[in-house]
Design a protein around this motif. Structure first.
Motif, short mmCIF file in Angstrom:
data_model
loop_
_atom_site.label_atom_id
_atom_site.label_comp_id
_atom_site.label_asym_id
_atom_site.label_seq_id
_atom_site.Cartn_x
_atom_site.Cartn_y
_atom_site.Cartn_z
N PRO A 1 0.83 -1.21 0.00
CA PRO A 1 0.00 0.00 0.00
C PRO A 1 0.86 1.26 0.00
N ARG A 2 0.24 2.35 -0.40
CA ARG A 2 0.92 3.65 -0.39
C ARG A 2 1.24 4.08 1.03
N ARG A 3 0.25 3.90 1.94
CA ARG A 3 0.38 4.31 3.32
C ARG A 3 -0.28 3.26 4.19
N HIS A 4 0.40 2.83 5.26
CA HIS A 4 -0.25 1.90 6.18
C HIS A 4 -0.32 2.52 7.57
N GLU B 1 -3.89 8.83 20.21
CA GLU B 1 -5.22 9.18 19.71
C GLU B 1 -6.26 8.25 20.31
N ASP B 2 -7.41 8.80 20.67
CA ASP B 2 -8.56 8.02 21.12
C ASP B 2 -9.42 7.75 19.89
N MET B 3 -9.45 6.54 19.41
CA MET B 3 -10.16 6.23 18.17
C MET B 3 -11.67 6.13 18.35
N MET B 4 -12.17 6.31 19.58
CA MET B 4 -13.61 6.44 19.75
C MET B 4 -14.04 7.87 19.47
N ASN B 5 -13.10 8.79 19.60
CA ASN B 5 -13.35 10.21 19.36
C ASN B 5 -12.08 10.85 18.80
N PRO B 6 -11.68 10.48 17.59
CA PRO B 6 -10.39 10.95 17.06
C PRO B 6 -10.38 12.44 16.73
N GLN B 7 -9.24 13.06 17.00
CA GLN B 7 -9.04 14.46 16.68
C GLN B 7 -8.22 14.61 15.40
N THR B 8 -7.43 13.59 15.08
CA THR B 8 -6.60 13.60 13.89
C THR B 8 -7.40 13.02 12.72
N VAL B 9 -7.52 13.78 11.65
CA VAL B 9 -8.27 13.32 10.48
C VAL B 9 -7.28 12.94 9.39
N ILE B 10 -7.33 11.69 8.99
CA ILE B 10 -6.46 11.22 7.91
C ILE B 10 -7.25 10.30 6.99
N LYS B 11 -6.69 10.05 5.83
CA LYS B 11 -7.21 9.04 4.91
C LYS B 11 -6.04 8.15 4.52
N THR B 12 -6.31 6.87 4.39
CA THR B 12 -5.27 5.92 4.04
C THR B 12 -5.85 4.82 3.15
N ASP B 13 -4.97 4.15 2.45
CA ASP B 13 -5.40 3.03 1.60
C ASP B 13 -5.23 1.68 2.29
N SER B 14 -4.65 1.68 3.51
CA SER B 14 -4.40 0.43 4.21
C SER B 14 -4.43 0.69 5.72
N LEU B 15 -5.23 -0.11 6.44
CA LEU B 15 -5.45 0.14 7.86
C LEU B 15 -5.57 -1.19 8.59
N GLU C 1 2.43 3.92 10.54
CA GLU C 1 1.97 4.93 11.50
C GLU C 1 1.09 4.22 12.51
N VAL C 2 1.38 4.41 13.79
CA VAL C 2 0.67 3.72 14.85
C VAL C 2 -0.12 4.71 15.68
N PHE C 3 -1.44 4.55 15.68
CA PHE C 3 -2.32 5.36 16.53
C PHE C 3 -2.67 4.50 17.74
N ASP C 4 -2.51 5.06 18.94
CA ASP C 4 -2.80 4.30 20.15
C ASP C 4 -3.25 5.27 21.23
N ILE C 5 -4.20 4.84 22.06
CA ILE C 5 -4.67 5.70 23.16
C ILE C 5 -3.61 5.80 24.25
N MET D 1 -11.72 6.36 7.98
CA MET D 1 -10.31 6.66 7.68
C MET D 1 -9.86 6.09 6.34
N LEU D 2 -10.60 5.13 5.84
CA LEU D 2 -10.19 4.46 4.61
C LEU D 2 -10.63 5.20 3.36
N GLU D 3 -9.74 5.25 2.39
CA GLU D 3 -10.09 5.75 1.07
C GLU D 3 -10.92 4.69 0.35
N LYS D 4 -11.61 5.08 -0.71
CA LYS D 4 -12.32 4.11 -1.54
C LYS D 4 -11.30 3.09 -2.05
#
Length: 193
Positions: free
Chosen positions: A18-21, A62-76, A42-46, A109-112
């Motif tokens: 993927p382009r970004r994971h 980051e709290d993924m129940m209420n995230p403040q960081t907005v990103i889009k990725t092709d792989s998650l 990139e690792v997001f963790d509370i 967070m996922l792109e199409k």
């Protein structure tokens, strides 16, 4: 569970290139380390994680129940983590719907055409084990609104009670073989939210 899922999903990401994971809360000394051996992750963790001296690992608290960081990725990925959301075990806020909010935020967070790798404990019915974790019926995730509306299951693997890995399985065939296993789901996003 961890041994099989970490190696299996890391290999899938290696093959997919993927382009970004981005990873959400998976085991740093297992899955994240495997992926970081061949690419940036990139690792997001509370939990507050220290900056890694390894260049391929980028931490964001980051709290993924209420995230403040907005990103889009092709792989998650979110491996053996979603079952803890909202139970307070990792100093996250208590929220009975934490796992549902987390899944919705992952999908957004996922792109199409992006790929989501997600795993969690599976058993004969949905249960909450105090503040430790949840166990889900293998089909429960398929009924989640965001999964049902935007995602397509492209692969299902699982680990049974004995610790054996079953590849490219049918979700319907798992219940006869386990009381407490690990479901490893690979979804593709078909539509944007």
């Amino acid at each position: 569970h961890y041994f099989h899922q970490d190696l299996l999903v890391a290999k899938m990401i290696f093959n997919a290139k993927p382009r970004r994971h981005v990873d959400i809360g998976s085991r740093v000394d297992g899955f994240v380390a495997h992926v970081a051996s061949f690419r940036e992750i990139e690792v997001f963790d509370i939990r507050p994680l220290e900056k890694s001296s390894h260049q391929n690992i980028k931490f964001i608290q980051e709290d993924m129940m209420n995230p403040q960081t907005v990103i889009k990725t092709d792989s998650l990925s979110c491996l053996h983590a979603i079952e803890h959301f909202g139970l307070g075990r990792y100093n996250d806020p208590i929220d009975i719907d934490g796992h549902k909010k987390g899944i919705s935020n992952l999908v957004s967070m996922l792109e199409k055409n992006g790929i989501l790798y997600i795993s969690f404990p599976i058993g004969k019915k949905d249960e909450v084990h105090f503040n430790a974790h949840r166990v889900f019926h293998p089909k429960s995730i398929l009924k989640h609104n965001c999964i049902n509306s935007y995602m397509k299951l492209i692969r299902f693997d699982y680990v049974d009670d004995k610790g054996d890995l079953y590849l490219n399985s049918n979700v319907d065939s798992t219940l006869a073989k386990l009381d407490y296993g690990c479901g490893i789901y690979t979804f593709k996003k078909l539509n944007n939210i």
